[in-house]
Design a protein around this motif. Structure first.
Motif, PDB file in Angstrom:
ATOM      1  N   MET A 239      -6.555   6.266   2.920  1.00 58.81           N
ATOM      2  CA  MET A 239      -5.486   5.338   2.108  1.00 58.81           C
ATOM      3  C   MET A 239      -6.274   4.095   1.726  1.00 58.81           C
ATOM      4  O   MET A 239      -6.181   3.487   0.686  1.00 58.81           O
ATOM      5  CB  MET A 239      -4.043   5.115   2.828  1.00 58.81           C
ATOM      6  N   GLY A 270       5.838   0.182   3.239  1.00 61.36           N
ATOM      7  CA  GLY A 270       5.051   1.507   3.713  1.00 61.36           C
ATOM      8  C   GLY A 270       3.547   1.276   3.280  1.00 61.36           C
ATOM      9  O   GLY A 270       2.935   1.942   2.681  1.00 61.36           O
ATOM     10  N   SER A 275      -4.175  -2.294   2.095  1.00 61.56           N
ATOM     11  CA  SER A 275      -5.281  -2.671   1.208  1.00 61.56           C
ATOM     12  C   SER A 275      -4.860  -3.037  -0.250  1.00 61.56           C
ATOM     13  O   SER A 275      -5.676  -4.050  -0.967  1.00 61.56           O
ATOM     14  CB  SER A 275      -6.217  -1.287   0.971  1.00 61.56           C
ATOM     15  N   TRP A 347       8.070  11.721  -0.781  1.00 56.37           N
ATOM     16  CA  TRP A 347       9.581  12.168  -0.593  1.00 56.37           C
ATOM     17  C   TRP A 347      10.288  12.884  -1.737  1.00 56.37           C
ATOM     18  O   TRP A 347       9.846  12.795  -2.849  1.00 56.37           O
ATOM     19  CB  TRP A 347      10.165  10.857  -0.125  1.00 56.37           C
TER      20      TRP A 347
END
Ligand code: SAM
Length: 453
Positions: A239, A270, A275, A347
């Motif tokens: 990620m 989250g 980054s 989600w």
């Protein structure tokens, strides 16, 4: 859309004129178009928007041309065994083949490679030839393999000797390798239950991942288990790499950050290692940032990441790393902006609405919510989709654009019961949680800006 020109001729023409445009752009910069045979090195046009758009057209046309001219059965023979691409990439990344070839421009005989990486050389030759035939690695002479432009991006940041000596930091800073590891390990293992899950699984088994790993935990809870520490670290590295893969302008230009008051607080909900916050904090150092994630991520990779990237941002209070579970009340009240990158797609709707409601409950009337996520695009013409591409390309541009989005969409289904969404699906999530969609800036990741209602 119809045209007097045949589909074949139209596709060939898109390719020809696109190649001409690319060659002109490179020659204007005085650099040759990068060779597939040479290891990758960053070039001046890598993130050039016009070059990217032209590249997308060429790839979409070339792929559609292959689908058009190839016999249907040959195409099926190509697509159906594509799991061997995952397995082959997974193997060579796991055992560090690109790293073993890093300083070997002339290549190494597979007997030498096999001895270095501890894999049977006869079998490894077959894997490397499968890949070389698909332009990953180069078979220089029979059974001698070298890195090429594509395989070289899988070289990790540690030396081959360090990688063998210490597996715990194997994926640190190794963007593409970490992504391959994640997709070909937990992704591919779950994928072997994909058909069974969609066809037969009881409704309370949420995903193929849950069937495969015989767990009731979400992927994130599972990553928090000590036994999955290395997988969690690998995912966080993948990620962090996404932060580098998507041009910084997506984040710096996705919202009009300059309209905020000095010292405004911006929360990266989250945020993983943070980054995107790093990109924003470099561009807008006048604000305060909070990166939130689960404890293992914040107290593990996030601290290491900031120590390496910008320790003073944390020590001078510009950036705060905060443990927070986004299913609990949001501790930072009245932030100027709450943003999330690639969270909503993890989600299903009901859970996404819960996350958004917690942010709404903490928000001031002036707070904004910015969601950076991909937009699902239909393959057919759609007024809410991309501007119509040249005839006869698919409306979502097929492989280079819609292909990537639909692949990640299935990855979300496979591991998380998440999904990529259309603009109207995002607007509906906002309506159900007290946020009104105000604007969408399209791009490789769209920026969807909501205001509190
Ligand atoms: C797809 S990653 C995105 C990370 C980051 N936004 C980025 O783009 O680099 C999803 C992140 O959500 C985090 N996460 C999952 N469940 C969470 C929860 N309940 N509370 C806070 N963070 C969570 C994961 O740890 C992971 O870092």
């Amino acid at each position: 859309m119809s045209s007097s020109i045949s589909p074949l001729a139209a596709l060939a023409s898109i390719i020809t004129s696109g190649v001409h445009t690319l060659e002109s752009a490179y020659s204007e910069h005085g650099v040759p178009f990068p060779s597939l045979d040479e290891p990758y090195s960053a070039g001046p046009l890598d993130n050039d928007a016009a070059v990217t758009a032209t590249t997308h057209l060429i790839i979409a046309a070339a792929h559609q041309l292959i689908a058009t001219i190839r016999t249907p059965i040959a195409t099926i023979h190509d697509y159906a065994p594509s799991m061997y691409m995952s397995s082959s990439l997974g193997l060579i990344t796991d055992v560090n083949v690109p790293d073993a070839l890093k300083d070997e421009p002339a290549g190494l005989h597979v007997d030498v490679i096999g001895a270095k990486v501890n894999v049977d050389s006869g079998k490894l030759a077959r894997v490397l030839r499968y890949l070389a035939t698909r332009h990953v690695f180069r078979e220089v002479t029979p059974n001698v393999f070298a890195n090429n432009r594509i395989s070289s991006v899988l070289i990790k940041s540690r030396s081959f000797e360090q990688l063998k000596a210490d597996k715990s930091t194997k994926y640190d800073g190794a963007i593409a390798a970490a992504l391959v590891g994640h997709q070909t390990d937990e992704g591919q293992i779950s994928n072997s239950f994909f058909i069974e899950h969609l066809r037969d699984a009881p409704k309370d088994v949420e995903t193929p991942f849950h069937l495969a790993f015989k767990t009731k935990a979400t992927l994130w809870e599972w990553y928090e288990e000590p036994i999955n520490r290395l997988r969690r670290q690998r995912f966080a590295n993948a990620m962090a790499g996404d932060g580098e893969r998507f041009p910084a302008t997506i984040f710096t230009g996705g919202f009009n950050w300059n309209t905020l008051d000095a010292e405004s607080v911006i929360v990266d909900v989250g945020g993983g290692v943070g980054s995107v916050t790093l990109t924003l904090a470099k561009a807008f150092p006048q604000y305060k940032y909070v990166v939130q994630d689960l404890p293992e991520v914040i107290d593990g990779q996030a601290r290491t990441y900031w120590e390496g990237q910008s320790p003073q941002s944390v020590s001078d209070g510009t950036v705060t790393l905060q443990t927070h579970n986004f299913f609990e009340p949001q501790p930072v009240k009245d932030a100027a902006v709450y943003f999330m990158r690639m969270i909503m797609h993890n989600w299903p709707d009901a859970t996404s609405i819960t996350i958004l409601k917690h942010l709404r409950a903490a928000a001031a009337p002036s707070s904004k919510l910015v969601i950076f996520d991909m937009l699902m695009l239909h393959a057919c013409p759609d007024p809410a989709g991309l501007p119509p591409p040249p005839y006869p390309l698919l409306a979502n541009l097929g492989l280079p654009v819609g292909g990537f989005i639909t692949a990640i969409d299935l990855h979300m289904l496979n591991l998380l019961n998440g999904q990529e969404r259309t603009v109207s699906q995002f607007a509906a999530l906002g309506e159900a949680s007290g946020w009104k969609l105000e604007g969408v800036k399209p791009g490789a990741l769209a920026a969807l800006v909501f205001s509190a209602v």
